[in-house]
Motif scaffolding. Structure first.
Motif, PDB file in Angstrom:
ATOM      1  N   MET A  42       1.588   8.091  -2.983  1.00 23.73           N
ATOM      2  CA  MET A  42       1.998   9.315  -3.674  1.00 23.73           C
ATOM      3  C   MET A  42       1.667   9.285  -5.175  1.00 23.73           C
ATOM      4  O   MET A  42       1.234  10.299  -5.726  1.00 23.73           O
ATOM      5  CB  MET A  42       3.484   9.604  -3.445  1.00 23.73           C
ATOM      6  CG  MET A  42       3.821   9.972  -1.993  1.00 23.73           C
ATOM      7  SD  MET A  42       2.836  11.338  -1.339  1.00 23.73           S
ATOM      8  CE  MET A  42       1.689  10.473  -0.252  1.00 23.73           C
ATOM      9  N   PRO A  43       1.861   8.134  -5.863  1.00 25.19           N
ATOM     10  CA  PRO A  43       1.441   8.096  -7.271  1.00 25.19           C
ATOM     11  C   PRO A  43      -0.053   8.365  -7.449  1.00 25.19           C
ATOM     12  O   PRO A  43      -0.449   9.103  -8.363  1.00 25.19           O
ATOM     13  CB  PRO A  43       1.802   6.678  -7.712  1.00 25.19           C
ATOM     14  CG  PRO A  43       2.962   6.306  -6.842  1.00 25.19           C
ATOM     15  CD  PRO A  43       2.642   6.925  -5.512  1.00 25.19           C
ATOM     16  N   LEU A  44      -0.891   7.793  -6.594  1.00 29.81           N
ATOM     17  CA  LEU A  44      -2.336   8.031  -6.691  1.00 29.81           C
ATOM     18  C   LEU A  44      -2.667   9.500  -6.428  1.00 29.81           C
ATOM     19  O   LEU A  44      -3.497  10.089  -7.129  1.00 29.81           O
ATOM     20  CB  LEU A  44      -3.095   7.139  -5.706  1.00 29.81           C
ATOM     21  CG  LEU A  44      -3.199   5.654  -6.072  1.00 29.81           C
ATOM     22  CD1 LEU A  44      -3.798   4.863  -4.919  1.00 29.81           C
ATOM     23  CD2 LEU A  44      -4.049   5.469  -7.337  1.00 29.81           C
ATOM     24  N   LEU A  45      -2.021  10.080  -5.439  1.00 23.91           N
ATOM     25  CA  LEU A  45      -2.248  11.497  -5.146  1.00 23.91           C
ATOM     26  C   LEU A  45      -1.785  12.370  -6.310  1.00 23.91           C
ATOM     27  O   LEU A  45      -2.457  13.339  -6.681  1.00 23.91           O
ATOM     28  CB  LEU A  45      -1.510  11.892  -3.860  1.00 23.91           C
ATOM     29  CG  LEU A  45      -1.699  13.330  -3.378  1.00 23.91           C
ATOM     30  CD1 LEU A  45      -3.164  13.632  -3.111  1.00 23.91           C
ATOM     31  CD2 LEU A  45      -0.868  13.570  -2.112  1.00 23.91           C
ATOM     32  N   GLY A  70       8.637  12.146  -2.896  1.00 17.34           N
ATOM     33  CA  GLY A  70       7.952  11.522  -1.773  1.00 17.34           C
ATOM     34  C   GLY A  70       7.809  10.022  -1.973  1.00 17.34           C
ATOM     35  O   GLY A  70       8.018   9.228  -1.049  1.00 17.34           O
ATOM     36  N   PHE A  71       7.460   9.628  -3.183  1.00 18.02           N
ATOM     37  CA  PHE A  71       7.364   8.206  -3.528  1.00 18.02           C
ATOM     38  C   PHE A  71       8.713   7.513  -3.342  1.00 18.02           C
ATOM     39  O   PHE A  71       8.793   6.421  -2.755  1.00 18.02           O
ATOM     40  CB  PHE A  71       6.886   8.064  -4.980  1.00 18.02           C
ATOM     41  CG  PHE A  71       7.121   6.702  -5.570  1.00 18.02           C
ATOM     42  CD1 PHE A  71       6.320   5.626  -5.219  1.00 18.02           C
ATOM     43  CD2 PHE A  71       8.155   6.492  -6.487  1.00 18.02           C
ATOM     44  CE1 PHE A  71       6.540   4.361  -5.758  1.00 18.02           C
ATOM     45  CE2 PHE A  71       8.381   5.243  -7.035  1.00 18.02           C
ATOM     46  CZ  PHE A  71       7.572   4.174  -6.666  1.00 18.02           C
ATOM     47  N   MET A  72       9.775   8.145  -3.828  1.00 16.18           N
ATOM     48  CA  MET A  72      11.112   7.570  -3.687  1.00 16.18           C
ATOM     49  C   MET A  72      11.492   7.418  -2.213  1.00 16.18           C
ATOM     50  O   MET A  72      12.027   6.386  -1.791  1.00 16.18           O
ATOM     51  CB  MET A  72      12.137   8.439  -4.414  1.00 16.18           C
ATOM     52  CG  MET A  72      11.998   8.445  -5.917  1.00 16.18           C
ATOM     53  SD  MET A  72      13.106   9.659  -6.707  1.00 16.18           S
ATOM     54  CE  MET A  72      14.708   9.048  -6.169  1.00 16.18           C
ATOM     55  N   GLY A  73      11.188   8.453  -1.429  1.00 15.83           N
ATOM     56  CA  GLY A  73      11.487   8.386  -0.004  1.00 15.83           C
ATOM     57  C   GLY A  73      10.708   7.274   0.677  1.00 15.83           C
ATOM     58  O   GLY A  73      11.250   6.538   1.516  1.00 15.83           O
ATOM     59  N   ASP A  74       9.434   7.130   0.318  1.00 19.90           N
ATOM     60  CA  ASP A  74       8.608   6.062   0.885  1.00 19.90           C
ATOM     61  C   ASP A  74       9.215   4.694   0.605  1.00 19.90           C
ATOM     62  O   ASP A  74       9.281   3.837   1.492  1.00 19.90           O
ATOM     63  CB  ASP A  74       7.195   6.118   0.291  1.00 19.90           C
ATOM     64  CG  ASP A  74       6.383   7.298   0.805  1.00 19.90           C
ATOM     65  OD1 ASP A  74       6.770   7.858   1.848  1.00 19.90           O
ATOM     66  OD2 ASP A  74       5.382   7.655   0.164  1.00 19.90           O
ATOM     67  N   ILE A  93      19.422   7.724   1.231  1.00 21.76           N
ATOM     68  CA  ILE A  93      18.766   8.008  -0.061  1.00 21.76           C
ATOM     69  C   ILE A  93      17.334   8.465   0.174  1.00 21.76           C
ATOM     70  O   ILE A  93      16.856   9.422  -0.444  1.00 21.76           O
ATOM     71  CB  ILE A  93      18.796   6.769  -0.969  1.00 21.76           C
ATOM     72  CG1 ILE A  93      20.242   6.420  -1.345  1.00 21.76           C
ATOM     73  CG2 ILE A  93      17.975   7.012  -2.238  1.00 21.76           C
ATOM     74  CD1 ILE A  93      20.382   5.125  -2.114  1.00 21.76           C
ATOM     75  N   GLY A  94      16.637   7.770   1.085  1.00 18.78           N
ATOM     76  CA  GLY A  94      15.265   8.150   1.409  1.00 18.78           C
ATOM     77  C   GLY A  94      15.200   9.542   1.999  1.00 18.78           C
ATOM     78  O   GLY A  94      14.344  10.360   1.625  1.00 18.78           O
ATOM     79  N   LEU A  95      16.113   9.833   2.927  1.00 17.13           N
ATOM     80  CA  LEU A  95      16.165  11.157   3.536  1.00 17.13           C
ATOM     81  C   LEU A  95      16.458  12.226   2.487  1.00 17.13           C
ATOM     82  O   LEU A  95      15.839  13.299   2.477  1.00 17.13           O
ATOM     83  CB  LEU A  95      17.248  11.179   4.619  1.00 17.13           C
ATOM     84  CG  LEU A  95      17.290  12.403   5.535  1.00 17.13           C
ATOM     85  CD1 LEU A  95      16.084  12.419   6.458  1.00 17.13           C
ATOM     86  CD2 LEU A  95      18.578  12.415   6.356  1.00 17.13           C
ATOM     87  N   THR A 152       0.804  -1.228   0.000  1.00 13.74           N
ATOM     88  CA  THR A 152       0.000   0.000   0.000  1.00 13.74           C
ATOM     89  C   THR A 152       0.837   1.278   0.000  1.00 13.74           C
ATOM     90  O   THR A 152       0.498   2.245  -0.695  1.00 13.74           O
ATOM     91  CB  THR A 152      -0.942   0.016   1.225  1.00 13.74           C
ATOM     92  OG1 THR A 152      -0.175  -0.202   2.423  1.00 13.74           O
ATOM     93  CG2 THR A 152      -2.004  -1.062   1.103  1.00 13.74           C
ATOM     94  N   LYS A 153       1.930   1.296   0.756  1.00 13.99           N
ATOM     95  CA  LYS A 153       2.706   2.527   0.913  1.00 13.99           C
ATOM     96  C   LYS A 153       3.203   3.113  -0.413  1.00 13.99           C
ATOM     97  O   LYS A 153       3.066   4.324  -0.647  1.00 13.99           O
ATOM     98  CB  LYS A 153       3.881   2.282   1.863  1.00 13.99           C
ATOM     99  CG  LYS A 153       4.602   3.558   2.282  1.00 13.99           C
ATOM    100  CD  LYS A 153       5.694   3.254   3.304  1.00 13.99           C
ATOM    101  CE  LYS A 153       6.370   4.519   3.772  1.00 13.99           C
ATOM    102  NZ  LYS A 153       7.432   4.236   4.769  1.00 13.99           N
ATOM    103  N   PRO A 154       3.758   2.291  -1.321  1.00 13.06           N
ATOM    104  CA  PRO A 154       4.262   2.865  -2.578  1.00 13.06           C
ATOM    105  C   PRO A 154       3.173   3.387  -3.508  1.00 13.06           C
ATOM    106  O   PRO A 154       3.478   4.070  -4.486  1.00 13.06           O
ATOM    107  CB  PRO A 154       5.009   1.690  -3.232  1.00 13.06           C
ATOM    108  CG  PRO A 154       5.250   0.711  -2.140  1.00 13.06           C
ATOM    109  CD  PRO A 154       4.092   0.859  -1.214  1.00 13.06           C
TER     110      PRO A 154
END
Length: 216
Positions: free
Chosen positions: A37-40, A62-66, A80-82, A32-34
């Motif tokens: 942001m794409p849906l938004l 945001g997607f990449m960080g998630d 990388i996420g940060l 679910t997490k990834p």
């Protein structure tokens, strides 16, 4: 119709993610997490006549960080996420500063707000510093960036009314501050009960509020 479907899917996936986090169903969270942001991002693109690229880029980061923070224990994944989230915040800084010219007559209360933001940053970092180890400098840079992001959102009040277009992004920026502060304590000081839920709840609402403000 497509916009409503995407918006509905975003809400459903968001609720599912919170439920999966509550019952500690890791596999479900990884699915679910990834998607959030794409849906938004798709919902935003379908909802406006003219797409602001900074919003789309911020959501991509945001997607990449998630994704990278789903495995923070992996080598370089946390950094990388940060970094992805930091670039996303910089996109929002540029977004909020669009259309703002430096006005001559800045109200006195605005300077007091600067002191409040600085106090928040100093207080949080004082409580976190002892746990940061070799992450002190990256965390200080990140904290300064997110404070700048929220302050830039507030600065829009100098050129616009207290409308939904101002209020939603500003609330979103404050939720981002809460989410990232909790993430810092959760990551470095130690996990706390329902921490992942609180972090994701404030984070996703922050993104949604900022995007929502630019639909008006």
């Amino acid at each position: 119709m497509t916009k409503l479907i995407i918006g509905g899917l975003f809400c459903i996936v968001f609720v599912m993610h919170i439920v999966f986090s509550k019952i500690d169903y890791k596999k479900g969270c990884y699915y679910t997490k990834p998607l959030l942001m794409p849906l938004l991002g798709i919902y935003y693109i379908l909802s406006v006549a003219e797409v602001n690229k900074l919003i789309v880029i911020a959501l991509v980061f945001g997607f990449m960080g998630d994704v990278f923070l789903m495995w923070p224990q992996g080598k370089n994944n946390f950094m990388i996420g940060l970094g992805a989230f930091l670039l996303g915040h910089l996109c929002y800084v540029l977004l909020f500063l669009q259309g703002i010219s430096f006005v001559k007559d800045v109200p006195v209360w605005f300077y007091f707000i600067i002191i409040i933001y600085a106090s928040i940053g100093i207080t949080v970092m004082k409580k976190l510093t002892v746990y940061l180890g070799d992450m002190k400098v990256p965390t200080y840079i990140y904290m300064a960036t997110i404070l700048l992001m929220s302050f830039s959102s507030l600065a829009r009040i100098l050129v616009m009314d207290m409308s939904i277009a101002f209020t939603l992004p500003f609330i979103g920026s404050l939720l981002f501050l809460c989410s990232d502060a909790m993430l810092g304590f959760y990551t470095f000081k130690g996990k706390f009960k329902n921490g992942e839920i609180y972090i994701m709840l404030t984070y996703v609402l922050a993104q949604a509020f900022i995007v929502g403000g630019y639909l008006y």
